[in-house]
Scaffold this motif. Structure first.
Motif, PDB file in Angstrom:
ATOM      1  N   GLY A  14       0.915  -1.212   0.125  1.00  0.00           N
ATOM      2  CA  GLY A  14       0.006   0.043  -0.004  1.00  0.00           C
ATOM      3  C   GLY A  14       0.941   1.148  -0.067  1.00  0.00           C
ATOM      4  N   PRO A  15       0.742   2.173   1.025  1.00  0.00           N
ATOM      5  CA  PRO A  15       1.552   3.413   1.138  1.00  0.00           C
ATOM      6  C   PRO A  15       2.948   3.170   1.673  1.00  0.00           C
ATOM      7  CG  PRO A  15      -0.163   3.303   2.978  1.00  0.00           C
ATOM      8  CD  PRO A  15      -0.425   2.047   1.975  1.00  0.00           C
ATOM      9  N   GLY A  19      11.973   4.366   1.342  1.00  0.00           N
ATOM     10  CA  GLY A  19      11.995   5.778   1.034  1.00  0.00           C
ATOM     11  C   GLY A  19      10.969   6.831   1.488  1.00  0.00           C
ATOM     12  N   SER A  20       9.809   6.212   2.090  1.00  0.00           N
ATOM     13  CA  SER A  20       8.811   6.974   2.868  1.00  0.00           C
ATOM     14  C   SER A  20       9.325   7.712   3.980  1.00  0.00           C
ATOM     15  CB  SER A  20       7.726   6.075   3.042  1.00  0.00           C
ATOM     16  OG  SER A  20       7.242   5.329   1.914  1.00  0.00           O
ATOM     17  N   ALA A  21       8.858   8.885   4.098  1.00  0.00           N
ATOM     18  CA  ALA A  21       9.418   9.738   5.140  1.00  0.00           C
ATOM     19  C   ALA A  21       8.555   9.171   6.227  1.00  0.00           C
ATOM     20  CB  ALA A  21       8.893  11.212   4.794  1.00  0.00           C
ATOM     21  N   THR A  22       9.129   9.283   7.768  1.00  0.00           N
ATOM     22  CA  THR A  22       8.604   8.726   8.905  1.00  0.00           C
ATOM     23  C   THR A  22       7.142   9.547   8.930  1.00  0.00           C
ATOM     24  OG1 THR A  22      10.869   8.794   9.667  1.00  0.00           O
ATOM     25  CG2 THR A  22       9.048   8.442  11.244  1.00  0.00           C
ATOM     26  N   PHE A  23       7.144  10.768   9.086  1.00  0.00           N
ATOM     27  CA  PHE A  23       5.744  11.197   9.751  1.00  0.00           C
ATOM     28  C   PHE A  23       4.624  11.095   8.849  1.00  0.00           C
ATOM     29  CE2 PHE A  23       8.819  12.820  12.775  1.00  0.00           C
ATOM     30  CZ  PHE A  23       8.238  12.432  13.863  1.00  0.00           C
ATOM     31  N   GLU A  24       5.089  11.096   7.397  1.00  0.00           N
ATOM     32  CA  GLU A  24       4.267  11.290   6.396  1.00  0.00           C
ATOM     33  C   GLU A  24       3.637   9.791   6.317  1.00  0.00           C
ATOM     34  OE1 GLU A  24       6.131  12.077   2.925  1.00  0.00           O
ATOM     35  OE2 GLU A  24       6.478  14.163   3.089  1.00  0.00           O
ATOM     36  N   LEU A  25       4.163   8.820   6.658  1.00  0.00           N
ATOM     37  CA  LEU A  25       3.803   7.149   6.501  1.00  0.00           C
ATOM     38  C   LEU A  25       2.871   7.045   7.994  1.00  0.00           C
ATOM     39  CD1 LEU A  25       3.608   4.864   5.101  1.00  0.00           C
ATOM     40  CD2 LEU A  25       5.986   4.101   6.126  1.00  0.00           C
ATOM     41  N   MET A  26       3.352   7.676   9.122  1.00  0.00           N
ATOM     42  CA  MET A  26       2.760   7.508  10.295  1.00  0.00           C
ATOM     43  C   MET A  26       1.369   8.080  10.214  1.00  0.00           C
ATOM     44  SD  MET A  26       5.693   7.582  13.071  1.00  0.00           S
ATOM     45  CE  MET A  26       4.806   7.724  14.570  1.00  0.00           C
ATOM     46  N   ASP A  27       1.237   9.363   9.620  1.00  0.00           N
ATOM     47  CA  ASP A  27       0.009   9.818   9.392  1.00  0.00           C
ATOM     48  C   ASP A  27      -0.995   9.194   8.540  1.00  0.00           C
ATOM     49  OD1 ASP A  27      -1.427  12.420   9.618  1.00  0.00           O
ATOM     50  OD2 ASP A  27      -1.504  12.498   7.472  1.00  0.00           O
ATOM     51  N   LEU A  28      -0.247   8.407   7.466  1.00  0.00           N
ATOM     52  CA  LEU A  28      -1.277   7.588   6.791  1.00  0.00           C
ATOM     53  C   LEU A  28      -1.681   6.368   7.477  1.00  0.00           C
ATOM     54  CD1 LEU A  28       0.459   7.792   3.432  1.00  0.00           C
ATOM     55  CD2 LEU A  28      -1.853   8.701   3.817  1.00  0.00           C
ATOM     56  N   LEU A  29      -1.030   5.671   8.385  1.00  0.00           N
ATOM     57  CA  LEU A  29      -1.123   4.366   9.162  1.00  0.00           C
ATOM     58  C   LEU A  29      -2.045   4.535  10.406  1.00  0.00           C
ATOM     59  CD1 LEU A  29       1.971   2.469   8.171  1.00  0.00           C
ATOM     60  CD2 LEU A  29      -0.197   2.293   7.088  1.00  0.00           C
ATOM     61  N   ASP A  80      -5.669  -0.673   8.882  1.00  0.00           N
ATOM     62  CA  ASP A  80      -6.647  -0.766   7.643  1.00  0.00           C
ATOM     63  C   ASP A  80      -5.833  -0.210   6.238  1.00  0.00           C
ATOM     64  OD1 ASP A  80      -8.679  -1.344   9.309  1.00  0.00           O
ATOM     65  OD2 ASP A  80      -9.429   0.394   9.432  1.00  0.00           O
ATOM     66  N   PRO A  81      -5.156   0.687   5.925  1.00  0.00           N
ATOM     67  CA  PRO A  81      -4.468   1.058   4.544  1.00  0.00           C
ATOM     68  C   PRO A  81      -3.722  -0.149   4.262  1.00  0.00           C
ATOM     69  CG  PRO A  81      -4.422   2.900   6.318  1.00  0.00           C
ATOM     70  CD  PRO A  81      -4.709   1.493   7.235  1.00  0.00           C
ATOM     71  N   VAL A  82      -3.242  -1.142   5.045  1.00  0.00           N
ATOM     72  CA  VAL A  82      -2.476  -2.175   4.414  1.00  0.00           C
ATOM     73  C   VAL A  82      -3.042  -3.450   4.761  1.00  0.00           C
ATOM     74  CG1 VAL A  82      -0.201  -0.731   4.425  1.00  0.00           C
ATOM     75  CG2 VAL A  82      -1.089  -1.963   6.366  1.00  0.00           C
ATOM     76  N   GLN A  83      -4.388  -3.739   4.865  1.00  0.00           N
ATOM     77  CA  GLN A  83      -4.823  -4.839   5.199  1.00  0.00           C
ATOM     78  C   GLN A  83      -4.875  -5.807   3.782  1.00  0.00           C
ATOM     79  OE1 GLN A  83      -6.276  -6.649   7.421  1.00  0.00           O
ATOM     80  NE2 GLN A  83      -6.385  -5.299   9.104  1.00  0.00           N
ATOM     81  N   PHE A  84      -4.931  -6.909   3.755  1.00  0.00           N
ATOM     82  CA  PHE A  84      -4.692  -7.697   2.485  1.00  0.00           C
ATOM     83  C   PHE A  84      -5.922  -8.059   1.968  1.00  0.00           C
ATOM     84  CE2 PHE A  84      -0.122  -8.750   4.106  1.00  0.00           C
ATOM     85  CZ  PHE A  84       0.210  -7.956   2.730  1.00  0.00           C
ATOM     86  N   SER A  85      -6.362  -8.138   0.635  1.00  0.00           N
ATOM     87  CA  SER A  85      -7.792  -8.422   0.272  1.00  0.00           C
ATOM     88  C   SER A  85      -7.875  -9.891  -0.161  1.00  0.00           C
ATOM     89  CB  SER A  85      -8.128  -7.430  -1.080  1.00  0.00           C
ATOM     90  OG  SER A  85      -7.027  -7.728  -1.998  1.00  0.00           O
TER      91      SER A  85
END
Length: 277
Positions: A14-15, A19-29, A80-85
């Motif tokens: 998912g997101p 290379g993803s930035a720390t707080f940007e990713l934590m904000d999404l998750l 939820d953003p990285v749950q597998f379907s």
């Protein structure tokens, strides 16, 4: 939601991608379950998912360098953003099941002793197993350091003449029908150009990154459009299969796509613009 098949083929959960930035990713998750006291590296846990961030010397920000999904039961605990379907809730995941899912088969790494083993997919995803049962899926920047690559010193440039000679050799080999060899030769030019594009896009921290991470960083910084990223990532995976001695089918069209991408990258560097599809 995302799919395990897409994760195996792209090394993107998912997101969650290297290379993803720390707080940007934590904000999404959302809020994590645990955070380490140490900040470099910083370990962040979301259920069965472990994220490792660190800031390398001279880098401007702390980014994701490694992540692991630990398989502790039939259904992993994930935000939820990285749950597998497509995770098999009615069976214990096995290496055989994973192998059938991916578009490109994995290569076996050195045995860990006893019944434990590791397999690497062309995308860079590493599957750890015990007795054939899946125990973990991980993506680690350091695990790709042994893969063949070209590194251009930050202040050096490959001459136009050298580029032209390699391109001509790629075309000659392809015209003779040796498409696999042509891809290996041509990719060396493409990778060198990608590193120069990273420099133009102020991604100095990516200069020593391996090809799959380099492509992701260029995509995330909008220096590489999604359409071009998809085509180049596919060619990179095929090239990785060949480099690891695995069977891979390369067509004349693949070489044409590679050569066209090389020309677009050269134009983008010349005009100091992004590559256009």
């Amino acid at each position: 939601m995302t799919s395990i098949k897409n994760f195996l083929d792209t090394a993107e959960l998912g997101p969650v991608m290297l290379g993803s930035a720390t707080f940007e990713l934590m904000d999404l998750l959302g809020d994590p379950d645990r955070i380490s006291q140490k900040s470099n590296p910083l370990l962040v846990h979301y259920g069965d998912l472990e994220l490792i961030f660190w800031k390398s010397k001279g880098a401007k920000k702390q980014v994701l360098r490694e992540f692991t999904l630990f398989v502790t039961g039939n259904s992993p605990r994930l935000p939820d953003p990285v749950q597998f379907s497509d995770w098999p809730s009615s069976m214990t995941p096995t290496m055989a099941w994973l192998g059938h899912l991916s578009n490109m088969p994995p290569s076996r790494l050195a045995d860990q002793g006893g019944k434990s083993a590791q397999f690497m997919f062309p995308s860079g995803v590493i599957a750890s197993t015990h007795g054939g049962t899946l125990k973990a899926l991980s993506v680690k920047e350091k695990e790709t350091r042994s893969q063949p690559s070209i590194t251009i010193p930050a202040k050096d440039e490959i001459s136009n003449e050298a580029f032209r000679e390699i391109e001509e050799e790629t075309l000659r080999v392809a015209q003779a029908g040796y498409y696999r060899s042509a891809l290996l030769i041509g990719w060396s030019v493409m990778e060198a150009l990608l590193r120069q594009l990273a420099r133009k896009a102020d991604q100095e921290d990516s200069m020593n990154s391996q090809p799959h991470l380099l492509l992701k960083l260029l995509k995330s910084s909008n220096a590489l459009p999604l359409a071009d990223y998809a085509a180049l990532e596919r060619l990179r995976q095929i090239r990785a299969q060949i480099a690891h001695g695995m069977a891979a089918h390369v067509t004349q069209e693949d070489i044409q796509i590679l050569l066209a991408s090389i020309e677009e990258a050269k134009t983008a560097l010349k005009n100091r613009t992004r590559i256009h599809p």
